[in-house]
Write a protein that holds these residues in place. Structure first.
Motif, short mmCIF file in Angstrom:
data_model
loop_
_atom_site.label_atom_id
_atom_site.label_comp_id
_atom_site.label_asym_id
_atom_site.label_seq_id
_atom_site.Cartn_x
_atom_site.Cartn_y
_atom_site.Cartn_z
N MET A 1 19.23 69.77 3.07
CA MET A 1 19.69 70.83 4.89
C MET A 1 19.39 71.70 5.30
N PHE A 2 19.25 72.18 4.19
CA PHE A 2 18.69 73.65 4.80
C PHE A 2 17.64 74.50 3.67
N ASN A 3 17.26 73.53 2.86
CA ASN A 3 16.16 74.03 2.44
C ASN A 3 14.85 75.19 3.18
N ASN A 4 14.82 76.11 2.92
CA ASN A 4 13.45 76.90 2.97
C ASN A 4 14.15 77.44 4.32
N LYS A 5 15.27 77.67 4.75
CA LYS A 5 16.17 78.84 5.61
C LYS A 5 16.17 79.97 4.88
N ILE A 6 16.58 81.08 5.87
CA ILE A 6 17.48 81.86 5.47
C ILE A 6 18.28 82.65 6.20
N CYS A 7 19.66 82.77 5.77
CA CYS A 7 21.28 82.45 6.67
C CYS A 7 21.36 83.95 6.41
N LEU A 8 22.76 84.25 7.01
CA LEU A 8 23.14 85.44 7.46
C LEU A 8 24.56 84.82 7.53
N VAL A 9 25.79 85.61 6.69
CA VAL A 9 26.99 84.48 7.06
C VAL A 9 27.66 87.30 6.88
N THR A 10 28.67 86.57 8.12
CA THR A 10 29.10 87.71 7.81
C THR A 10 31.25 87.63 7.46
N GLY A 11 32.00 88.08 7.11
CA GLY A 11 33.36 87.86 6.69
C GLY A 11 32.84 86.79 5.22
N ALA A 12 31.84 86.84 4.44
CA ALA A 12 31.63 86.41 3.33
C ALA A 12 32.79 86.98 2.26
N ALA A 13 33.03 87.80 2.11
CA ALA A 13 33.37 87.88 1.06
C ALA A 13 35.11 86.80 0.19
N ALA A 25 24.02 77.93 0.13
CA ALA A 25 23.32 77.61 -1.19
C ALA A 25 23.60 76.74 -1.12
N GLU A 26 24.30 75.60 -1.90
CA GLU A 26 25.00 74.23 -2.18
C GLU A 26 23.23 72.68 -2.14
N MET A 41 35.07 92.70 -3.87
CA MET A 41 35.02 91.01 -3.51
C MET A 41 33.78 90.45 -3.12
N LEU A 42 32.76 91.03 -2.37
CA LEU A 42 31.55 90.31 -2.50
C LEU A 42 30.71 90.29 -3.08
N SER A 43 30.92 91.38 -4.26
CA SER A 43 29.81 91.42 -5.10
C SER A 43 30.45 90.78 -6.66
N SER A 44 31.47 90.72 -6.92
CA SER A 44 32.37 89.55 -8.37
C SER A 44 32.40 87.71 -7.27
N ALA A 45 32.44 87.91 -5.85
CA ALA A 45 31.87 86.45 -5.69
C ALA A 45 30.93 85.49 -5.94
N TYR A 46 29.75 86.50 -5.81
CA TYR A 46 28.55 85.48 -5.67
C TYR A 46 27.28 86.65 -7.09
N ALA A 47 27.62 86.99 -7.98
CA ALA A 47 27.51 87.75 -9.34
C ALA A 47 26.27 86.72 -9.95
N ASP A 48 26.24 85.74 -9.42
CA ASP A 48 25.50 84.20 -10.10
C ASP A 48 25.44 83.35 -9.64
N HIS A 49 24.44 83.74 -8.41
CA HIS A 49 23.92 82.87 -7.68
C HIS A 49 22.90 83.95 -7.11
N ALA A 50 21.77 83.46 -7.98
CA ALA A 50 20.66 84.11 -7.93
C ALA A 50 20.18 83.55 -6.05
N ASN A 51 20.20 83.19 -5.47
CA ASN A 51 20.08 82.64 -4.34
C ASN A 51 20.97 83.50 -3.00
N ILE A 52 21.66 84.08 -3.18
CA ILE A 52 22.52 85.06 -2.29
C ILE A 52 22.70 86.58 -2.23
N GLU A 53 21.96 87.12 -1.65
CA GLU A 53 22.54 88.25 -1.03
C GLU A 53 23.47 89.47 -0.98
N PRO A 54 24.26 89.41 -1.60
CA PRO A 54 25.94 90.33 -1.26
C PRO A 54 24.90 92.25 -0.99
N VAL A 55 25.65 92.13 0.94
CA VAL A 55 25.63 92.94 1.30
C VAL A 55 26.56 93.92 2.70
#
Length: 244
Positions: A1-13, A25-26, A41-55
Motif C-alpha cells: 500500500m505504501f510501496n516506494n513511499k517516503i514517510c515521516l512520523v513524529t512522536g514515534a518512540a 513499514a509492514e 527509546m527511539l533507537s531501541s524501538a527500531y534497532a531491527d528495522h532497516a527501512n526505519i530511520e530513527p531521528v
C-alpha cells in the motif's frame, strides 16, 4: 500500500506513533523517518528495522527541523506521507494552569505541527503528491474540563488542516490534509489513570471499551493511503461513539 513511499512520523518512540510507524513499514514503505526526543527509546524501538530511520529531534526547534527536511530532500528528493503525531498534555483547571503549562503544550502540539508542515508541504506540492495526517482529539472538537491548552491545540490543528486542504490543492497539486481525532485510547499517556476513572470512560463510550493503538493506526493508514485519494480537509473521529 505504501510501496516506494517516503514517510515521516513524529512522536514515534512509543504508543500510537510507534504503532503507525511499524504499520507503514509492514505496508511496504521505502523509508520511514521516525522522529522523537527520546533517543534511547527511539533507537531501541527500531534497532531491527532497516527501512526505519530513527531521528532524535525537537520539533519545536525550527532550525533543527529545517536541517532535517533539507537533508531528506537531498537524500530522497521527497516526502510522500507526513504524520503529525507528537503530542503532550499538561492538564489543569484554567485558574490553576501556569504559563509554562500553557506554553509547553502550545509549542509541541501546535507549533511543532506547523513547523513540520510548513517545511514539508512545499516539497509535496512541487512533487505533485502528498498526504498529511495530523493527530487531533475529540477534546479538540468538543472540549474537556481542565484541558484548555490541549483543547486549543487540537482544535487549532483541525482549523489549520481545513485551511491546508484548500491551500495545498488550489493550483491542482495532489496534496491532501486530514485529521484523526481519537477518543480515550490505551497508551502510555492513559496507563496510569485510576481504574475507577477508566471504568467511567468505558461506561460513557457506547462501544464499552477504551480504544487501542491499532484502532487509531487503522484510521491513519487509510487516510494516508491512496485509498483515501478523494478525501481531504476531514476529521475522522475514532472514539467508540464517545462524542456523537
Amino acid at each position: 500500500m505504501f510501496n516506494n513511499k517516503i514517510c515521516l512520523v513524529t512522536g514515534a518512540a512509543q504508543g500510537i506513533g510507534k504503532a503507525i510507524t511499524l504499520r507503514l513499514a509492514e505496508q511496504g514503505a521505502e523509508k520511514i523517518y521516525a522522529l522523537d526526543m527520546n533517543h534511547e527509546m527511539l533507537s531501541s524501538a527500531y534497532a531491527d528495522h532497516a527501512n526505519i530511520e530513527p531521528v532524535t529531534v525537537n520539533i519545536c526547534d525550527r532550525g533543527a527541523v529545517r536541517d532535517l527536511v533539507e537533508s531528506i530532500a537531498e537524500q530522497d528528493g521527497r516526502i510522500d506521507v507526513l504524520v503529525n503525531n507528537a503530542g503532550v498534555t499538561r492538564d489543569a483547571l484554567i485558574d490553576k494552569m501556569t504559563e509554562q503549562e500553557w506554553d509547553f503544550v502550545i509549542d509541541v502540539n501546535l507549533k511543532g505541527v506547523f513547523n513540520l508542515t510548513q517545511l514539508i508541504a512545499p516539497m509535496m506540492m512541487e512533487n505533485n503528491y502528498g498526504s498529511i495526517v495530523t493527530m487531533s482529539s475529540v477534546v479538540g472538537t468538543d472540549g474537556n474540563i481542565g484541558q484548555s491548552n490541549y483543547a486549543a491545540t487540537k482544535g487549532g490543528v483541525i482549523a489549520m488542516t481545513k485551511g491546508w486542504a484548500k491551500e495545498f490543492a488550489r493550483k491542482g497539486a495532489n496534496v491532501r490534509a486530514n485529521c484523526v481525532a481519537p477518543g480515550f485510547i490505551e497508551t502510555p499517556m492513559t496507563v496510569d489513570l485510576p481504574e475507577k476513572v477508566l471504568d467511567g470512560i468505558k461506561q460513557k463510550t457506547p462501544l464499552g471499551r477504551m480504544g487501542t493503538t491499532e484502532d487509531i493506526t487503522n484510521g491513519v493508514e487509510f487516510l494516508a493511503s491512496d485509498k483515501a485519494s478523494f478525501i481531504t480537509g476531514q476529521v475522522l473521529k475514532i472514539d467508540g461513539g464517545l462524542v456523537l
